[in-house]
Scaffold this active site. Structure first.
Site, PDB file in Angstrom:
ATOM      1  N   HIS A   1      -0.799  29.335 -24.608  1.00  0.00           N
ATOM      2  CA  HIS A   1      -1.734  28.232 -24.348  1.00  0.00           C
ATOM      3  C   HIS A   1      -2.759  28.048 -25.462  1.00  0.00           C
ATOM      4  O   HIS A   1      -3.462  28.979 -25.833  1.00  0.00           O
ATOM      5  CB  HIS A   1      -2.482  28.473 -23.036  1.00  0.00           C
ATOM      6  CG  HIS A   1      -3.177  27.242 -22.524  1.00  0.00           C
ATOM      7  ND1 HIS A   1      -2.549  26.321 -21.716  1.00  0.00           N
ATOM      8  CD2 HIS A   1      -4.422  26.759 -22.729  1.00  0.00           C
ATOM      9  CE1 HIS A   1      -3.380  25.328 -21.435  1.00  0.00           C
ATOM     10  NE2 HIS A   1      -4.520  25.571 -22.046  1.00  0.00           N
TER      11      HIS A   1
ATOM     12  N   ASP B   1      -5.560  24.784 -26.946  1.00  0.00           N
ATOM     13  CA  ASP B   1      -6.119  23.459 -26.680  1.00  0.00           C
ATOM     14  C   ASP B   1      -6.550  22.713 -27.936  1.00  0.00           C
ATOM     15  O   ASP B   1      -7.457  21.879 -27.879  1.00  0.00           O
ATOM     16  CB  ASP B   1      -7.300  23.582 -25.713  1.00  0.00           C
ATOM     17  CG  ASP B   1      -6.834  23.508 -24.264  1.00  0.00           C
ATOM     18  OD1 ASP B   1      -6.143  22.538 -23.911  1.00  0.00           O
ATOM     19  OD2 ASP B   1      -7.150  24.430 -23.480  1.00  0.00           O
TER      20      ASP B   1
ATOM     21  N   HIS C   1      -4.917  21.370 -12.720  1.00  0.00           N
ATOM     22  CA  HIS C   1      -6.004  21.901 -13.559  1.00  0.00           C
ATOM     23  C   HIS C   1      -7.140  22.234 -12.591  1.00  0.00           C
ATOM     24  O   HIS C   1      -6.889  22.882 -11.572  1.00  0.00           O
ATOM     25  CB  HIS C   1      -6.407  20.899 -14.664  1.00  0.00           C
ATOM     26  CG  HIS C   1      -7.309  21.529 -15.672  1.00  0.00           C
ATOM     27  ND1 HIS C   1      -8.667  21.313 -15.690  1.00  0.00           N
ATOM     28  CD2 HIS C   1      -7.059  22.415 -16.662  1.00  0.00           C
ATOM     29  CE1 HIS C   1      -9.203  22.046 -16.660  1.00  0.00           C
ATOM     30  NE2 HIS C   1      -8.254  22.715 -17.267  1.00  0.00           N
TER      31      HIS C   1
ATOM     32  N   HIS D   1      -4.386  28.049 -13.175  1.00  0.00           N
ATOM     33  CA  HIS D   1      -5.284  27.033 -12.593  1.00  0.00           C
ATOM     34  C   HIS D   1      -4.977  26.704 -11.130  1.00  0.00           C
ATOM     35  O   HIS D   1      -5.799  26.073 -10.471  1.00  0.00           O
ATOM     36  CB  HIS D   1      -5.301  25.715 -13.383  1.00  0.00           C
ATOM     37  CG  HIS D   1      -6.079  25.764 -14.650  1.00  0.00           C
ATOM     38  ND1 HIS D   1      -7.460  25.839 -14.670  1.00  0.00           N
ATOM     39  CD2 HIS D   1      -5.686  25.751 -15.948  1.00  0.00           C
ATOM     40  CE1 HIS D   1      -7.877  25.870 -15.929  1.00  0.00           C
ATOM     41  NE2 HIS D   1      -6.826  25.830 -16.721  1.00  0.00           N
TER      42      HIS D   1
ATOM     43  N   HIS E   1      -1.931  31.125 -19.051  1.00  0.00           N
ATOM     44  CA  HIS E   1      -3.201  31.632 -19.585  1.00  0.00           C
ATOM     45  C   HIS E   1      -4.093  32.084 -18.434  1.00  0.00           C
ATOM     46  O   HIS E   1      -5.029  31.422 -18.040  1.00  0.00           O
ATOM     47  CB  HIS E   1      -3.884  30.616 -20.503  1.00  0.00           C
ATOM     48  CG  HIS E   1      -4.217  29.278 -19.890  1.00  0.00           C
ATOM     49  ND1 HIS E   1      -3.288  28.500 -19.235  1.00  0.00           N
ATOM     50  CD2 HIS E   1      -5.373  28.577 -19.850  1.00  0.00           C
ATOM     51  CE1 HIS E   1      -3.868  27.384 -18.816  1.00  0.00           C
ATOM     52  NE2 HIS E   1      -5.143  27.405 -19.176  1.00  0.00           N
TER      53      HIS E   1
ATOM     54  N   ASP F   1      -5.641  30.878 -25.071  1.00  0.00           N
ATOM     55  CA  ASP F   1      -6.554  29.820 -24.603  1.00  0.00           C
ATOM     56  C   ASP F   1      -7.569  29.421 -25.673  1.00  0.00           C
ATOM     57  O   ASP F   1      -8.645  28.918 -25.355  1.00  0.00           O
ATOM     58  CB  ASP F   1      -7.273  30.253 -23.315  1.00  0.00           C
ATOM     59  CG  ASP F   1      -7.754  29.064 -22.470  1.00  0.00           C
ATOM     60  OD1 ASP F   1      -7.428  27.905 -22.813  1.00  0.00           O
ATOM     61  OD2 ASP F   1      -8.476  29.291 -21.486  1.00  0.00           O
TER      62      ASP F   1
ATOM     63  N   GLU G   1      -0.955  20.145 -19.007  1.00  0.00           N
ATOM     64  CA  GLU G   1      -1.872  21.006 -18.262  1.00  0.00           C
ATOM     65  C   GLU G   1      -2.496  20.226 -17.109  1.00  0.00           C
ATOM     66  O   GLU G   1      -3.456  19.501 -17.284  1.00  0.00           O
ATOM     67  CB  GLU G   1      -2.969  21.566 -19.177  1.00  0.00           C
ATOM     68  CG  GLU G   1      -3.831  22.595 -18.438  1.00  0.00           C
ATOM     69  CD  GLU G   1      -4.826  23.316 -19.322  1.00  0.00           C
ATOM     70  OE1 GLU G   1      -5.132  22.808 -20.417  1.00  0.00           O
ATOM     71  OE2 GLU G   1      -5.325  24.386 -18.902  1.00  0.00           O
TER      72      GLU G   1
HETATM   73 ZN   LIG Z   1      -6.680  25.913 -18.929  1.00  0.00          ZN
END
Ligand SMILES: [Zn+2]
Ligand SMILES: *[C@@H]1O[C@H](CO)[C@@H](O)[C@H](O)[C@H]1NC(C)=O
Ligand SMILES: *[C@@H]1O[C@H](CO)[C@@H](O)[C@H](O)[C@H]1NC(C)=O
Ligand SMILES: *[C@@H]1O[C@H](CO)[C@@H](O)[C@H](O)[C@H]1NC(C)=O
Length: 438
Positions: A54, A56, A183, A229, A250, A319, A156
């Site tokens: 994961h 971002d 999420h 999540h 993650h 993450d 996600e």
């Molecule tokens: Zn996340």
């Protein structure tokens, strides 16, 4: 590297004068054992480069640059924790890039925003020759042979499909190979671990009939079900329902740090049985339950999960760029070797670490593909979510035209057709007919 060595040599000279040869010998020993540990890690990670679950960066490209790739140099980004130079330094061979849109987009333009995030990842991974988009386990292996960084795309949050299996299938066609069911917001069909958003509150239907259809369709097309999540109940239901192994892309251990985003031991046991994977999250607040953490805290999660579910259930999902606080020594994507060094110190074997770094993920991905192949004669699901479970003003509902003469719209059918547009149409029609008559 060079300057650090010369500084150490100079201080060794200083110590020799002050305390004699004994101290020098022991400090030289530390120096060589330290550097040979580092060499061992780099050798190991060269042979078994990391597949991380994961990242971002795409969200940061949206926030900082409105997805204008032409404005940035992905070899050298200063405001984020990820760039190509540091991915190479960290021995990252494959990165699952999240295409994430804020929960505030649910019931609004989540699908368009997700398409835009897929677009930016696809562009990034074709414009830079160090990257390549990969959509299969074999593709992952091939990209390692070619010394490329493989980009995997992961949606996600299930809000991105707007409760549509057709949207899910089209995301797959665009290269998406994994989706987390939620999420921080509930979807109409699955429950989040977070209570941040007051939407779609539910009692005990943590994975609705439609939610199960989503999992089945993901199994059918070959998309990895990601449970990071989700609430524990949703995770439990999905673990039971999925025909293929699932991942937490993650998340860390709840026994080590009691945060709701982490996974309790009973779910780790279910995961082990299902031959799934938990990719440990580095975010300080999830590893030490405070804003500050270090490599020891992160390694504690690896040790605990290994003890409960075996090294075959553990992976890495840093993450980076998805949170603010990261542990001392694990601040960006170049730092993974420091963690592997700590795990070697804690007597993880090279074979266990090879599994953690990449083999476990490859196994899960291949199993997901095998289930897809087994289901190849199953037709695409036509399950639709019941209207009452998704009703909102942004949803246009198409209905067959009503029979002649009954153009009257009841208040409830008007609501389903989207009230404002129809009211406007009615007013315009009435006005125009009056104009003609008068
Ligand atoms: Zn996340
Ligand atoms: C990266 O960019 C910064 C400015 O943002 C610059 O100072 C630095 O020299 C660059 N590094 C490399 C390796 O290009
Ligand atoms: C929750 O489960 C119980 C029995 O297990 C059932 O009677 C009840 O209707 C369920 N509630 C909801 C909201 O689904
Ligand atoms: C990490 O922090 C803890 C205290 O929270 C400390 O006991 C430990 O030695 C630290 N580890 C490292 C590698 O600095």
């Amino acid at each position: 590297m060079l300057s650090r060595k010369s500084v150490t040599a100079a201080s060794a000279g200083f110590w020799m004068k002050s305390f004699g040869p004994l101290v020098v010998l022991s400090s030289l020993f530390c120096l060589t054992s330290g550097s040979s540990e580092r060499d061992r890690v780099h050798d190991l990670m060269s042979r078994f480069p990391l597949i991380d679950g994961h990242n971002d960066l795409a969200l940061q490209l949206r926030i900082l640059h409105n997805n204008r790739l032409s404005q940035v140099d992905l070899y050298n980004l200063s405001k984020v924790s990820t760039d190509i130079t540091r991915l190479h330094a960290g021995h990252v061979q494959a990165q699952m890039f999240a295409v994430y849109v804020l929960c505030g987009a649910q019931q609004k333009d989540a699908v368009r925003l997700t398409l835009e995030q897929i677009d930016v990842v696809r562009r990034m991974c074709s414009e830079y020759q160090d990257f390549e988009l990969v959509t299969s386990a074999q593709g992952l292996r091939d990209s390692a042979m070619r010394r490329k960084i493989a980009c995997l795309i992961s949606v996600e949050g299930g809000h991105s499909i707007d409760s549509s299996l057709a949207a899910l299938r089209m995301f797959y066609r665009l290269g998406v190979r994994s989706m987390s069911l939620t999420h921080t917001c509930n979807t109409p069909w699955a429950e989040s671990s977070s209570k941040l958003y007051d939407v779609y509150r539910r009692q005990n239907d943590s994975l609705t009939a439609f939610g199960k259809a989503v999992v089945e369709e993901m199994n059918r097309v070959g998309m990895i079900v990601d449970l990071s999540h989700t609430s524990w109940d949703t995770a439990s239901a999905a673990l039971q329902h999925s025909k293929a192994p699932v991942i937490f892309s993650h998340s860390s251990s709840f026994s080590v740090c009691g945060h709701g985003r982490n996974v309790p031991d009973r779910l780790l046991l279910d995961l082990k049985q299902q031959r799934g994977l938990i990719m440990v999250n580095f975010h300080s607040n999830f590893v030490s339950c405070s804003d500050e953490a270090n490599i020891s805290h992160v390694a504690d999660h690896f040790d605990h999960i290994k003890q409960v579910a075996g090294a075959e259930s553990v992976g890495v999902g840093g993450d980076f760029d998805g949170a603010v606080n990261f542990p001392l020594g694990l601040e960006d994507v170049s730092k993974y070797p420091a963690l592997i060094q700590e795990l070697l110190r804690r007597n993880w074997t090279e074979s266990e670490l090879a599994d953690v770094l990449r083999h476990n993920f490859l196994r899960v991905f291949e199993e997901v593909e095998r289930v897809r192949d087994q289901l190849s004669s199953t037709r695409p699901s036509e399950v639709q979510i019941p209207l009452e479970e998704v009703q909102n003003p942004c949803r246009l509902v198409l209905r067959p035209p009503s029979p002649r003469g009954s153009s009257h719209l009841s208040p409830s059918s008007r609501a389903q057709h989207g009230p404002r547009g129809l009211l406007l149409l009615a007013v315009v029609l009435r006005l125009s007919s009056r104009l003609v008559i008068e």
